[in-house]
Scaffold this active site. Structure first.
Site, mmCIF file in Angstrom:
data_model
loop_
_atom_site.group_PDB
_atom_site.id
_atom_site.type_symbol
_atom_site.label_atom_id
_atom_site.label_comp_id
_atom_site.label_asym_id
_atom_site.label_seq_id
_atom_site.Cartn_x
_atom_site.Cartn_y
_atom_site.Cartn_z
ATOM 1 N N ASP A 1 0.804 -1.232 0.000
ATOM 2 C CA ASP A 1 0.000 0.000 0.000
ATOM 3 C C ASP A 1 0.830 1.273 0.000
ATOM 4 O O ASP A 1 0.491 2.249 0.683
ATOM 5 C CB ASP A 1 -0.957 0.014 1.210
ATOM 6 N N GLY B 1 1.705 2.515 -3.204
ATOM 7 C CA GLY B 1 1.351 3.190 -4.451
ATOM 8 C C GLY B 1 1.734 2.481 -5.731
ATOM 9 O O GLY B 1 1.795 3.124 -6.787
ATOM 10 N N LYS C 1 -1.128 -8.581 -13.362
ATOM 11 C CA LYS C 1 -0.868 -8.760 -11.931
ATOM 12 C C LYS C 1 -1.255 -10.204 -11.634
ATOM 13 O O LYS C 1 -2.435 -10.502 -11.438
ATOM 14 C CB LYS C 1 -1.694 -7.777 -11.101
ATOM 15 N N ASP D 1 -7.164 -3.670 -7.456
ATOM 16 C CA ASP D 1 -5.984 -3.363 -8.267
ATOM 17 C C ASP D 1 -6.182 -3.747 -9.730
ATOM 18 O O ASP D 1 -5.935 -2.930 -10.624
ATOM 19 C CB ASP D 1 -4.746 -4.055 -7.696
ATOM 20 N N GLU E 1 2.803 -6.183 -12.296
ATOM 21 C CA GLU E 1 2.765 -5.644 -10.939
ATOM 22 C C GLU E 1 2.779 -6.771 -9.923
ATOM 23 O O GLU E 1 1.983 -7.707 -10.006
ATOM 24 C CB GLU E 1 1.511 -4.786 -10.732
ATOM 25 N N GLY E 2 3.688 -6.672 -8.966
ATOM 26 C CA GLY E 2 3.751 -7.655 -7.909
ATOM 27 C C GLY E 2 2.680 -7.429 -6.860
ATOM 28 O O GLY E 2 1.856 -6.516 -6.956
ATOM 29 N N GLY F 1 2.317 -6.670 -2.922
ATOM 30 C CA GLY F 1 3.067 -6.278 -1.732
ATOM 31 C C GLY F 1 4.448 -5.770 -2.087
ATOM 32 O O GLY F 1 4.689 -5.268 -3.185
ATOM 33 N N SER G 1 6.034 7.685 -4.197
ATOM 34 C CA SER G 1 4.613 8.004 -4.218
ATOM 35 C C SER G 1 4.241 8.724 -2.918
ATOM 36 O O SER G 1 4.552 8.239 -1.829
ATOM 37 C CB SER G 1 3.805 6.712 -4.375
ATOM 38 N N GLU G 2 3.589 9.840 -3.043
ATOM 39 C CA GLU G 2 3.296 10.691 -1.885
ATOM 40 C C GLU G 2 2.423 9.967 -0.862
ATOM 41 O O GLU G 2 1.368 9.430 -1.185
ATOM 42 C CB GLU G 2 2.599 11.964 -2.345
#
Length: 219
Positions: A12, A14, A37, A52, A114-115, A117, A174-175
């Protein structure tokens, strides 16, 4: 064939936000980008748009593949993939995850995998994201947060990736909500990572413009 693996320093921070922004940027360049994914947990069939794979599918736009094609292994429990899978009577195996990814890699056009975690998050009872990345020999985009402590977490992730011979194509910060200044934190991190490009991904209501990242990647 060109492919990139998107991983992160943790859960989590980003990954999907960055992946979706990169998909939009590549599509804006007229690229027929694909997204995959292989496994996702915490998947709610009643709210697929918020998942996701649902967000990846939305970023891909018209003609996007089905959720089943984007994420063939979907589990309900918001736990690590092997734990969530076990609750549904499924035993995840690294060989199968690798085979699923290789089928996608053999396709045409840029591919983002995309993995689930972080770099060292378990994908099976015996293997982590790092094990899958190393088997696939793909370069990675490493996503990190901007929270206090992220520099230590990111440098640790870089060390384990380096130890396995993985190429890091870029770092995207990522902010994080309520975190210190994004630009200052990224600049502090950049001082430790040598020539690896460090980009920032602010959180905007209309998303982040990842065109600079798209230009830097050889996809």
């Amino acid at each position: 064939m060109s492919a990139m693996f998107i991983t992160a320093t943790g859960t989590d921070v980003g990954k999907t936000y960055v992946a979706c922004a990169l998909i939009r940027a590549l599509r804006a360049e007229g690229r027929a980008v694909r997204a995959f994914k292989p496994v996702v947990s915490g998947f709610d069939p009643a709210d697929t748009d918020a998942s996701d794979p649902g967000r990846l599918r939305a970023a891909l736009g018209d003609g996007a593949p089905s959720l089943e094609d984007i994420s063939p292994l979907r589990f309900a429990a918001p736990l690590s993939p092997p734990l969530a899978a076990r609750l549904e009577g499924v035993h995840l195996e690294l060989d199968r995850l690798e085979a699923l990814c290789r089928t996608q890699i053999a396709g045409d056009g840029p591919l983002l995998i995309e993995g689930a975690g972080g770099v060292m998050s378990p994908l099976t009872d015996e293997a982590t994201n790092l094990d899958l990345i190393a088997r696939l020999t793909l370069p990675v985009i490493l996503v990190c947060g901007s929270y206090l402590g992220t520099i230590s977490h990111t440098l640790t992730a870089l060390e384990v990736l380096k130890a396995r011979g993985v190429t890091v194509a870029a770092i995207v910060m990522s902010e994080s909500e309520g975190a210190p200044d994004l630009g200052e934190t990224a600049a502090s991190l950049a001082a430790f990572v040598g020539e690896i490009a460090t980009l920032t991904a602010p959180r905007h209501a209309d998303g982040w413009d990842a065109s600079d990242l798209a230009r830097r990647l050889q996809l």
